[in-house]
Design an enzyme around this catalytic site. Structure first.
Site, PDB file in Angstrom:
ATOM      1  N   ASP A  95     -15.642  -9.344  -2.922  1.00  0.00           N
ATOM      2  CA  ASP A  95     -15.497 -10.579  -3.380  1.00  0.00           C
ATOM      3  C   ASP A  95     -14.265 -11.086  -3.260  1.00  0.00           C
ATOM      4  O   ASP A  95     -13.518 -11.765  -4.263  1.00  0.00           O
ATOM      5  CB  ASP A  95     -16.024 -10.940  -4.755  1.00  0.00           C
ATOM      6  CG  ASP A  95     -17.470 -10.437  -4.868  1.00  0.00           C
ATOM      7  OD1 ASP A  95     -18.286 -10.699  -3.994  1.00  0.00           O
ATOM      8  OD2 ASP A  95     -17.833  -9.967  -6.124  1.00  0.00           O
ATOM      9  N   LYS A 114     -11.901 -19.633  -3.424  1.00  0.00           N
ATOM     10  CA  LYS A 114     -12.446 -21.082  -3.384  1.00  0.00           C
ATOM     11  C   LYS A 114     -13.822 -21.399  -3.978  1.00  0.00           C
ATOM     12  O   LYS A 114     -14.721 -20.785  -3.562  1.00  0.00           O
ATOM     13  CB  LYS A 114     -12.173 -21.876  -2.052  1.00  0.00           C
ATOM     14  CG  LYS A 114     -10.679 -22.039  -1.811  1.00  0.00           C
ATOM     15  CD  LYS A 114     -10.671 -22.642  -0.493  1.00  0.00           C
ATOM     16  CE  LYS A 114      -8.924 -22.815  -0.225  1.00  0.00           C
ATOM     17  NZ  LYS A 114      -8.616 -23.401   1.281  1.00  0.00           N
ATOM     18  N   GLU A 170     -22.075  -2.995   6.069  1.00  0.00           N
ATOM     19  CA  GLU A 170     -20.691  -3.671   6.184  1.00  0.00           C
ATOM     20  C   GLU A 170     -21.355  -4.955   6.795  1.00  0.00           C
ATOM     21  O   GLU A 170     -22.056  -5.033   7.811  1.00  0.00           O
ATOM     22  CB  GLU A 170     -19.680  -3.099   6.994  1.00  0.00           C
ATOM     23  CG  GLU A 170     -18.630  -3.883   7.424  1.00  0.00           C
ATOM     24  CD  GLU A 170     -17.847  -4.573   6.289  1.00  0.00           C
ATOM     25  OE1 GLU A 170     -17.659  -6.016   6.521  1.00  0.00           O
ATOM     26  OE2 GLU A 170     -17.699  -3.903   5.272  1.00  0.00           O
ATOM     27  N   ASP A 180      -8.767  -4.778  -7.113  1.00  0.00           N
ATOM     28  CA  ASP A 180      -7.401  -4.906  -7.674  1.00  0.00           C
ATOM     29  C   ASP A 180      -6.910  -6.182  -8.091  1.00  0.00           C
ATOM     30  O   ASP A 180      -5.796  -6.505  -8.388  1.00  0.00           O
ATOM     31  CB  ASP A 180      -6.182  -4.768  -6.471  1.00  0.00           C
ATOM     32  CG  ASP A 180      -6.523  -5.634  -5.266  1.00  0.00           C
ATOM     33  OD1 ASP A 180      -7.476  -6.435  -5.340  1.00  0.00           O
ATOM     34  OD2 ASP A 180      -5.794  -5.785  -4.343  1.00  0.00           O
ATOM     35  N   ASP A 186     -22.718   2.817   0.224  1.00  0.00           N
ATOM     36  CA  ASP A 186     -21.155   2.546   0.329  1.00  0.00           C
ATOM     37  C   ASP A 186     -21.467   1.253   0.857  1.00  0.00           C
ATOM     38  O   ASP A 186     -21.783   0.765   1.860  1.00  0.00           O
ATOM     39  CB  ASP A 186     -20.355   3.198   1.056  1.00  0.00           C
ATOM     40  CG  ASP A 186     -18.779   2.771   1.007  1.00  0.00           C
ATOM     41  OD1 ASP A 186     -18.543   1.736   1.001  1.00  0.00           O
ATOM     42  OD2 ASP A 186     -18.083   3.892   1.398  1.00  0.00           O
TER      43      ASP A 186
END
Length: 205
Positions: free
Chosen positions: A112, A116, A62, A148, A37
């Site tokens: 991501d 910019k 993470e 999304d 994950d």
């Protein structure tokens, strides 16, 4: 006078993989297939997947030390011995990890978030990242990426389709569901807000 409490130094508290070459199977006990994950954030997808089955071994990576520490503490409290959470830059970690073909599934949830140009170097789903996944995923292993942002989904699909090591699962690259149902925190929020989620599912050929 109340004194300001000292800052919590999550960078020193969060578990990290060893330096040098890393054996991913050695990071977690057990014998089941290994799932990864990537960027689990607050940890919902990681903890839900660990709760679903102990027939797999689950590694979470993470980059934010705070969440890596907190999620690993929750994992330990819940007794999920078949799962481990670490703080690391997954791009750097996978580049020095092995053995080849050791992963059965990889989940990349809403990566991501930076728009910019100066943040492009922080992109996760890059050609180099796909090179490492192509090496580490077993034949038939799955790569699931969701976002999304439709523009990002188009980019991920184009990169994966153009890589050569991956093929679509089913009739196309896009799917309308999360294959495990273990939803990320962002996925839950998108569902609550009625936002579309774009999902790409590929198989290592």
């Amino acid at each position: 006078m109340n004194e300001t409490p000292p800052p919590i130094r999550y960078e020193e508290m969060a578990p990290t993989p060893p330096e040098g070459d890393v054996s991913l199977p050695a990071l977690i006990e057990g014998e089941g297939p290994i799932e990864l994950d990537v960027g689990f954030g607050r940890g919902l997808s990681f903890l839900e997947r660990a709760a679903q089955t102990d027939a797999i071994r689950l590694l979470g990576v993470e980059i934010k030390a705070k969440w890596a520490f907190k999620v690993e503490e929750r994992r330990k409290k819940r007794g999920y011995a078949h799962a481990r959470a670490f703080r690391a830059d997954v791009r750097e970690l996978l580049a020095r990890s092995g053995p080849d073909g050791c992963l059965s599934r990889v989940y990349v949830h809403f990566p991501d978030p930076w728009w910019k140009k100066r943040h492009q170097k922080r992109m996760v789903v890059t050609d180099a990242f796909l090179d490492d996944l192509a090496r580490l995923l077993a034949p038939g292993g799955e790569l699931f990426v969701q976002t999304d942002v439709e523009e990002r989904a188009d980019d991920y699909q184009a990169r994966i389709a153009g890589h050569g090591a991956f093929a679509p699962v089913g009739d196309g690259w896009r799917v309308d569901h999360n294959p495990t149902g273990a939803r990320s925190n962002r996925e839950v929020r998108a569902d609550e807000d009625g936002l579309p989620v774009y999902r790409v599912l590929a198989r290592r050929v």
